[in-house]
Scaffold this motif. Structure first.
Motif, PDB file in Angstrom:
ATOM      1  N   HIS A 170       0.942  -1.041   0.036  1.00 58.27           N
ATOM      2  CA  HIS A 170       0.100  -0.045   0.005  1.00 58.27           C
ATOM      3  C   HIS A 170       0.782   1.159   0.031  1.00 58.27           C
ATOM      4  N   ALA A 171       2.046   1.317   0.706  1.00 57.50           N
ATOM      5  CA  ALA A 171       2.830   2.584   0.835  1.00 57.50           C
ATOM      6  C   ALA A 171       3.354   2.623  -0.354  1.00 57.50           C
ATOM      7  N   LEU A 172       3.998   1.594  -0.932  1.00 51.86           N
ATOM      8  CA  LEU A 172       4.648   1.645  -2.165  1.00 51.86           C
ATOM      9  C   LEU A 172       3.824   2.027  -3.411  1.00 51.86           C
ATOM     10  N   LYS A 173       2.563   1.527  -3.477  1.00 54.91           N
ATOM     11  CA  LYS A 173       1.421   2.099  -4.316  1.00 54.91           C
ATOM     12  C   LYS A 173       1.107   3.423  -4.146  1.00 54.91           C
TER      13      LYS A 173
ATOM     14  N   GLY B  80       3.259 -17.024  -2.389  1.00 59.00           N
ATOM     15  CA  GLY B  80       3.016 -16.332  -1.076  1.00 59.00           C
ATOM     16  C   GLY B  80       2.719 -14.922  -1.525  1.00 59.00           C
ATOM     17  N   GLY B  81       3.179 -14.623  -2.618  1.00 59.20           N
ATOM     18  CA  GLY B  81       2.724 -13.189  -3.164  1.00 59.20           C
ATOM     19  C   GLY B  81       1.350 -13.132  -3.267  1.00 59.20           C
ATOM     20  N   ALA B  82       0.707 -14.265  -3.739  1.00 58.09           N
ATOM     21  CA  ALA B  82      -0.636 -14.284  -3.951  1.00 58.09           C
ATOM     22  C   ALA B  82      -1.423 -14.132  -2.537  1.00 58.09           C
ATOM     23  N   VAL B  83      -1.030 -14.489  -1.537  1.00 56.26           N
ATOM     24  CA  VAL B  83      -1.436 -14.415  -0.106  1.00 56.26           C
ATOM     25  C   VAL B  83      -1.410 -12.965   0.231  1.00 56.26           C
ATOM     26  N   ALA B  84      -0.104 -12.387  -0.144  1.00 59.88           N
ATOM     27  CA  ALA B  84       0.021 -10.985   0.332  1.00 59.88           C
ATOM     28  C   ALA B  84      -1.012  -9.929  -0.369  1.00 59.88           C
ATOM     29  N   GLY B  85      -1.265 -10.545  -1.865  1.00 58.42           N
ATOM     30  CA  GLY B  85      -2.167  -9.675  -2.550  1.00 58.42           C
ATOM     31  C   GLY B  85      -3.499  -9.725  -2.213  1.00 58.42           C
ATOM     32  N   LEU B  86      -4.230 -10.958  -1.567  1.00 56.27           N
ATOM     33  CA  LEU B  86      -5.221 -10.909  -1.061  1.00 56.27           C
ATOM     34  C   LEU B  86      -5.509 -10.199   0.099  1.00 56.27           C
ATOM     35  N   ALA B  87      -4.321 -10.338   1.092  1.00 49.52           N
ATOM     36  CA  ALA B  87      -4.334  -9.130   2.307  1.00 49.52           C
ATOM     37  C   ALA B  87      -4.400  -7.883   1.749  1.00 49.52           C
ATOM     38  N   TRP B  88      -3.733  -7.597   0.661  1.00 52.98           N
ATOM     39  CA  TRP B  88      -3.627  -6.037   0.406  1.00 52.98           C
ATOM     40  C   TRP B  88      -5.212  -5.547   0.081  1.00 52.98           C
ATOM     41  N   VAL B  89      -5.795  -6.696  -0.847  1.00 52.41           N
ATOM     42  CA  VAL B  89      -7.047  -6.329  -1.130  1.00 52.41           C
ATOM     43  C   VAL B  89      -7.911  -6.160  -0.076  1.00 52.41           C
TER      44      VAL B  89
ATOM     45  N   LEU C 299      -7.268  -5.670   3.141  1.00 51.30           N
ATOM     46  CA  LEU C 299      -6.996  -4.358   4.034  1.00 51.30           C
ATOM     47  C   LEU C 299      -7.003  -2.899   3.313  1.00 51.30           C
ATOM     48  N   PHE C 300      -6.963  -2.967   2.244  1.00 48.23           N
ATOM     49  CA  PHE C 300      -6.755  -1.805   1.341  1.00 48.23           C
ATOM     50  C   PHE C 300      -7.394  -1.838   0.127  1.00 48.23           C
ATOM     51  N   PRO C 301      -8.795  -2.019   0.142  1.00 48.47           N
ATOM     52  CA  PRO C 301      -9.553  -2.130  -0.868  1.00 48.47           C
ATOM     53  C   PRO C 301      -9.782  -1.254  -1.977  1.00 48.47           C
ATOM     54  N   ASP C 302      -9.238  -0.023  -1.774  1.00 49.33           N
ATOM     55  CA  ASP C 302      -9.452   0.923  -2.895  1.00 49.33           C
ATOM     56  C   ASP C 302      -8.026   0.907  -3.445  1.00 49.33           C
ATOM     57  N   ASP C 303      -7.077   0.030  -3.435  1.00 52.26           N
ATOM     58  CA  ASP C 303      -5.839   0.059  -4.261  1.00 52.26           C
ATOM     59  C   ASP C 303      -5.639  -0.780  -5.476  1.00 52.26           C
ATOM     60  N   VAL C 304      -6.497  -1.801  -5.466  1.00 52.29           N
ATOM     61  CA  VAL C 304      -6.282  -2.673  -6.595  1.00 52.29           C
ATOM     62  C   VAL C 304      -7.471  -2.813  -7.435  1.00 52.29           C
TER      63      VAL C 304
ATOM     64  N   VAL D 139       2.646 -17.538   6.585  1.00 53.29           N
ATOM     65  CA  VAL D 139       1.989 -17.155   5.103  1.00 53.29           C
ATOM     66  C   VAL D 139       0.852 -18.207   5.074  1.00 53.29           C
ATOM     67  N   THR D 140       1.344 -19.549   5.272  1.00 46.36           N
ATOM     68  CA  THR D 140       0.327 -20.590   5.007  1.00 46.36           C
ATOM     69  C   THR D 140      -0.866 -20.482   5.592  1.00 46.36           C
ATOM     70  N   THR D 141      -0.884 -20.076   6.963  1.00 43.65           N
ATOM     71  CA  THR D 141      -1.755 -20.094   7.771  1.00 43.65           C
ATOM     72  C   THR D 141      -2.672 -18.570   7.829  1.00 43.65           C
ATOM     73  N   TYR D 142      -2.221 -17.618   7.204  1.00 45.73           N
ATOM     74  CA  TYR D 142      -2.785 -16.455   7.326  1.00 45.73           C
ATOM     75  C   TYR D 142      -4.168 -16.296   6.694  1.00 45.73           C
ATOM     76  N   ARG D 143      -5.273 -16.062   7.422  1.00 46.95           N
ATOM     77  CA  ARG D 143      -6.496 -15.945   6.873  1.00 46.95           C
ATOM     78  C   ARG D 143      -6.940 -14.627   6.571  1.00 46.95           C
ATOM     79  N   TYR D 144      -6.690 -14.230   5.249  1.00 48.19           N
ATOM     80  CA  TYR D 144      -7.261 -12.909   4.847  1.00 48.19           C
ATOM     81  C   TYR D 144      -8.750 -12.939   4.980  1.00 48.19           C
ATOM     82  N   ASP D 145      -9.537 -11.824   4.937  1.00 45.45           N
ATOM     83  CA  ASP D 145     -10.824 -11.700   5.096  1.00 45.45           C
ATOM     84  C   ASP D 145     -11.641 -11.996   3.740  1.00 45.45           C
ATOM     85  N   LEU D 146     -12.340 -12.899   3.577  1.00 43.20           N
ATOM     86  CA  LEU D 146     -12.726 -13.260   2.108  1.00 43.20           C
ATOM     87  C   LEU D 146     -13.951 -12.633   2.115  1.00 43.20           C
ATOM     88  N   ASP D 147     -14.855 -12.158   3.010  1.00 33.62           N
ATOM     89  CA  ASP D 147     -16.123 -11.298   2.955  1.00 33.62           C
ATOM     90  C   ASP D 147     -15.510  -9.714   2.360  1.00 33.62           C
ATOM     91  N   ALA D 148     -14.217  -9.324   3.243  1.00 30.90           N
ATOM     92  CA  ALA D 148     -13.754  -7.983   2.680  1.00 30.90           C
ATOM     93  C   ALA D 148     -13.394  -7.868   1.104  1.00 30.90           C
TER      94      ALA D 148
END
Length: 293
Positions: A86-89, A105-114, A116-121, A211-220
């Protein structure tokens, strides 16, 4: 032409590469290509398939060239990566939206990004995120990844990586037959059994568990204005990351998009990667996804 820059954040110096002008000459959004533990250099072949776009690659905090870290941690947390992205964007395209290809793992980071910061992507292509908690046999997979870390701690790189490969090659759910196997032999995969004494590998150590256990918010993610596409390699079969990609697609109410080659199918061949993918074909498929074809 590419340019390397460093973004100095309060708790990390984030090294990134710009392949093209900022702002982009064609008016298209910046195209981020992100991995974990893969760094920017792993996307060289794929970035080359987009000479008309401005591609941004980076080394995640604590990895590659981004080792200047002031947060007092050594682990790799997707929520930290999301904040970094988000900061880099915001630094490169303040107030704008970007397109993102995330691998593993970058896909996990991308899903977390969306989440947590839904207006970025604008569009995220999440290629084979290793989100094991999505699987019906999640407990067994966690146990198996624990055995990988135990093998690494006991015997070093060769033994840990052999156990990791054996796990990631297993087709379908993990059964008693999987756990009845003897420990994987590094020689089976052409690797030495020598132990160099290091225990800080970001893939084989405890750092990967976050990384493997991180639960990004699917509803968000579903509520975000982002188009999220789950991708799976045509050669990945029914192994863990194929199953997690399809499980993600199902949770999002869509079909996973089939990409050429395997888990690292966007990487070319050479001495450092004998298991070559198909970066040209992979890039063509990725382009069609971003174009909405």
């Amino acid at each position: 032409m590419s340019e390397t820059r460093t973004l100095h954040l309060p708790d990390v110096d984030l090294v990134h590469d710009l392949h093209g002008p900022v702002p982009p000459a064609d008016g298209r959004p910046l195209l981020f290509m992100i991995g974990q533990p893969m760094c920017a250099d792993g996307f060289a072949d794929l970035a080359a398939q987009f000479p008309d776009r401005t591609v941004v690659t980076y080394d995640p905090r604590g990895l590659g060239r981004s080792t200047v870290r002031r947060d007092g941690r050594t682990d790799q947390r997707p929520e930290d990566q999301a904040a970094d992205l988000h900061a880099l964007k915001e630094h490169l395209a303040p107030g704008g939206r970007v397109e993102v290809f995330g691998s593993s793992g970058g896909a996990v980071a991308g899903l977390a990004w969306v989440a947590l910061f839904p207006d970025d992507v604008a569009t995220l292509v999440a290629h084979e995120p290793p989100s094991t908690w999505l699987l019906p046999d999640a407990a067994e997979v966690d146990r198996a990844f624990g055995a990988v870390r135990e093998a690494y701690q006991a015997g070093g790189q060769g033994r840990g990586m052999a156990q990791f490969i054996a796990l990631t090659m297993w087709p379908g759910e993990l059964t008693d037959a999987y756990f009845a196997q003897p420990p994987a032999d590094p020689a089976m995969f052409g690797m030495p059994n020598d132990d160099d004494g290091s225990r800080d590998d970001p893939l084989l150590s405890e750092r990967s568990a976050t990384v493997t256990t991180y639960r990004y918010d699917l509803d968000a993610i579903a509520a975000a204005p982002t188009r999220v596409v789950a991708g799976v390699g045509e050669e990945t079969g029914d192994t863990i990351t194929a199953r997690t990609a399809r499980a993600l697609a199902e949770r999002l109410g869509e079909e996973a998009v089939l990409f050429p080659s395997h888990h690292g199918g966007f990487i070319g061949g050479g001495p450092e990667n004998p298991y070559a993918g198909k970066p040209v074909e992979f890039g063509a498929t990725l382009r069609s996804v971003f174009d909405g074809d």
